[in-house]
Design an enzyme around this catalytic site. Structure first.
Site, PDB file in Angstrom:
ATOM      1  N   GLY A   8       0.835  -1.211   0.000  1.00 24.97           N
ATOM      2  CA  GLY A   8       0.000   0.000   0.000  1.00 24.97           C
ATOM      3  C   GLY A   8       0.865   1.254   0.000  1.00 24.97           C
ATOM      4  O   GLY A   8       0.469   2.303   0.532  1.00 24.97           O
ATOM      5  N   GLN A  12      -1.984   7.191   1.433  1.00 24.90           N
ATOM      6  CA  GLN A  12      -1.751   8.394   2.247  1.00 24.90           C
ATOM      7  C   GLN A  12      -0.616   8.164   3.242  1.00 24.90           C
ATOM      8  O   GLN A  12       0.263   9.015   3.393  1.00 24.90           O
ATOM      9  CB  GLN A  12      -3.043   8.778   3.002  1.00 24.90           C
ATOM     10  CG  GLN A  12      -2.936  10.127   3.704  1.00 24.90           C
ATOM     11  CD  GLN A  12      -4.059  10.398   4.696  1.00 24.90           C
ATOM     12  OE1 GLN A  12      -4.921   9.556   4.945  1.00 24.90           O
ATOM     13  NE2 GLN A  12      -4.050  11.576   5.284  1.00 24.90           N
ATOM     14  N   ASP A  34       2.577  -1.820  -4.347  1.00 25.96           N
ATOM     15  CA  ASP A  34       1.175  -1.378  -4.360  1.00 25.96           C
ATOM     16  C   ASP A  34       0.493  -2.068  -5.541  1.00 25.96           C
ATOM     17  O   ASP A  34       1.158  -2.582  -6.446  1.00 25.96           O
ATOM     18  CB  ASP A  34       1.083   0.155  -4.511  1.00 25.96           C
ATOM     19  CG  ASP A  34      -0.252   0.726  -4.024  1.00 25.96           C
ATOM     20  OD1 ASP A  34      -0.275   1.348  -2.946  1.00 25.96           O
ATOM     21  OD2 ASP A  34      -1.283   0.537  -4.708  1.00 25.96           O
ATOM     22  N   ARG A  36      -1.198  -0.343  -7.557  1.00 27.02           N
ATOM     23  CA  ARG A  36      -1.063   0.648  -8.625  1.00 27.02           C
ATOM     24  C   ARG A  36       0.382   0.744  -9.107  1.00 27.02           C
ATOM     25  O   ARG A  36       1.318   0.503  -8.346  1.00 27.02           O
ATOM     26  CB  ARG A  36      -1.515   2.027  -8.121  1.00 27.02           C
ATOM     27  CG  ARG A  36      -2.988   2.072  -7.801  1.00 27.02           C
ATOM     28  CD  ARG A  36      -3.396   3.463  -7.364  1.00 27.02           C
ATOM     29  NE  ARG A  36      -3.132   3.725  -5.951  1.00 27.02           N
ATOM     30  CZ  ARG A  36      -3.210   4.924  -5.400  1.00 27.02           C
ATOM     31  NH1 ARG A  36      -3.499   5.981  -6.115  1.00 27.02           N
ATOM     32  NH2 ARG A  36      -2.991   5.087  -4.101  1.00 27.02           N
ATOM     33  N   ASP A  52      -0.457  -7.300  -5.984  1.00 28.58           N
ATOM     34  CA  ASP A  52      -1.808  -7.354  -5.411  1.00 28.58           C
ATOM     35  C   ASP A  52      -1.689  -8.175  -4.131  1.00 28.58           C
ATOM     36  O   ASP A  52      -1.265  -9.330  -4.166  1.00 28.58           O
ATOM     37  CB  ASP A  52      -2.770  -8.024  -6.417  1.00 28.58           C
ATOM     38  CG  ASP A  52      -4.209  -8.007  -5.919  1.00 28.58           C
ATOM     39  OD1 ASP A  52      -4.438  -7.983  -4.689  1.00 28.58           O
ATOM     40  OD2 ASP A  52      -5.117  -8.038  -6.777  1.00 28.58           O
ATOM     41  N   TYR A 140     -15.481  -2.224   7.300  1.00 28.02           N
ATOM     42  CA  TYR A 140     -14.085  -1.850   7.579  1.00 28.02           C
ATOM     43  C   TYR A 140     -13.728  -2.173   9.035  1.00 28.02           C
ATOM     44  O   TYR A 140     -12.696  -2.780   9.319  1.00 28.02           O
ATOM     45  CB  TYR A 140     -13.931  -0.363   7.289  1.00 28.02           C
ATOM     46  CG  TYR A 140     -12.581   0.250   7.590  1.00 28.02           C
ATOM     47  CD1 TYR A 140     -11.423  -0.160   6.941  1.00 28.02           C
ATOM     48  CD2 TYR A 140     -12.471   1.301   8.522  1.00 28.02           C
ATOM     49  CE1 TYR A 140     -10.190   0.451   7.200  1.00 28.02           C
ATOM     50  CE2 TYR A 140     -11.254   1.914   8.777  1.00 28.02           C
ATOM     51  CZ  TYR A 140     -10.119   1.483   8.120  1.00 28.02           C
ATOM     52  OH  TYR A 140      -8.909   2.094   8.374  1.00 28.02           O
TER      53      TYR A 140
END
Ligand code: NAD
Ligand code: AKB
Length: 325
Positions: A8, A12, A34, A36, A52, A140
């Site tokens: 990740g 942020q 990540d 992405r 992933d 969550y």
């Protein structure tokens, strides 16, 4: 030399944590991963792999190729996105953590994994104690409670040195927040500087536990540096720094940005925020490993505005609007 893998890493927290870890350990010692592709130059200032977190084989292959001994596992869906995609939230948040813990068990790795104030729910007292009912009403939160229990299980059963913090809402000027109920506390700064007004998706009096990113990154590295004999909590430590309402944050910004106004138009994220406590008792973290936050509300607002003004002038980027409709 310690070799560290961060999942990740484009998020942020990940984007700030990778920078700090690279300053401390050297760029080549920190493998950013990540789902992405890498984008910013900061993310390519050292090794970067697209992984992933649901793919245990790939994660294991990358960890072994770089001789990783520590994983900071940040890949996750946050609260608002979790309500929109509960199945995916379970797969990524619980399945991903299980993959990390299995790889840690097999290879003797140390792990950091963040929990959240989202483990608490309406039955938690308003100043959330370390030990208290954990009955969240969001998917969550359910994944975070499950994750805490998984971490404790892997520690007790297999001796995995996995450490965790229940972060409050985090405020930063780097990567935009990823789709949580506390995202307003970042969006409001961008809106103040770019539009002079903000429409807040939480109610004015919604008070939540919060923390500025430099404190969160320092809490993370201090917990990971602490001698393991000092750690009495193997689910996840409460940590906090600030507790303010949306209108108090708005007022602090308005003192520094002339004419700034906030309007309030609560949406579905209000219900999520309302299920969380307004403050957190972090005395166990203070007693065990000397946790102490540095930033007050005004100190955080001053620092955010300095950095954001600099960033927006340089990049002239547009105001990040929430990814949640
Ligand atoms: P974020 O949404 O900004 O970043 C998460 C990252 O995970 C993203 O870059 C995303 O691309 C990546 N990701 C998503 N699915 C993935 C997958 N299947 N495989 C690999 N990567 C994937 O989140 P953040 O704010 O940086 O949060 C990091 C951790 O801290 C999470 O566990 C979150 O629950 C926790 N946390 C954050 C906050 C906060 O206020 N930011 C508060 C409490 C806890
Ligand atoms: C969210 O709002 O979902 C996160 C968190 C408090 O975990 N910022």
């Amino acid at each position: 030399m310690s070799m560290i893998l961060v999942t990740g890493a484009r998020g942020q927290i990940g984007s700030d944590l990778v920078r700090t870890l690279r300053e401390r350990h050297g760029a080549e010692a920190v493998i950013a991963t990540d789902l992405r592709e890498p984008e910013e130059q900061a993310e390519t200032s050292g090794p970067y792999e697209v992984v992933d977190i649901r793919d245990r084989t790939k994660l294991d292959e990358v960890a072994q190729r770089y001789n990783v001994d520590t994983i900071y596992h940040l890949a996750s869906l946050l609260s608002a996105r979790g309500e929109q995609a509960p199945d995916l939230a379970w797969e990524v948040n619980v399945g991903g953590l299980r993959n990390v813990l299995e790889i840690a068990r097999e290879n003797g790795l140390k792990v950091f994994w963040p929990s959240s104030i989202a483990v608490f729910g309406p039955t938690t007292p308003d100043n959330a104690p370390q030990k208290t009912p954990l009955e969240p009403t969001t998917m969550y939160g359910v994944t975070k409670v499950s994750g805490e229990l998984l971490c404790r299980y892997y520690h007790l059963r297999y001796g995995v040195d996995v450490r965790s913090l229940r972060y409050p809402g985090l405020i930063s000027y780097g990567a935009e927040p990823g789709g949580g109920a506390t995202d307003y506390a970042v969006e409001i700064f961008h809106a103040a500087l770019e539009q002079g007004e903000y429409t807040c998706f939480l109610a004015a009096d919604t008070r939540l536990p919060m923390m500025y990113m430099p404190d969160a990154v320092r809490a993370t590295t201090e917990l990971m540096d602490a001698p393991k004999e000092l750690l009495s909590v193997r689910t996840s430590y409460n940590v906090t720094a600030l507790s303010f309402s949306a209108e108090e944050l708005s007022a602090s910004i308005a003192k520094r940005v002339e004419g700034f106004v906030t309007r309030y138009k609560p949406d579905f994220r209000q219900d999520i925020a309302a299920s969380w406590p307004s403050s957190v008792d972090d005395s166990a973290a203070r007693a065990d490993w000397n946790w102490e936050p540095a930033y007050t509300l005004d100190g955080m607002v001053d620092d955010m505005l300095v950095h954001l003004r600099e960033k927006l002038n340089v990049s002239a980027s547009s105001c990040p609007v929430s990814r949640i409709p």
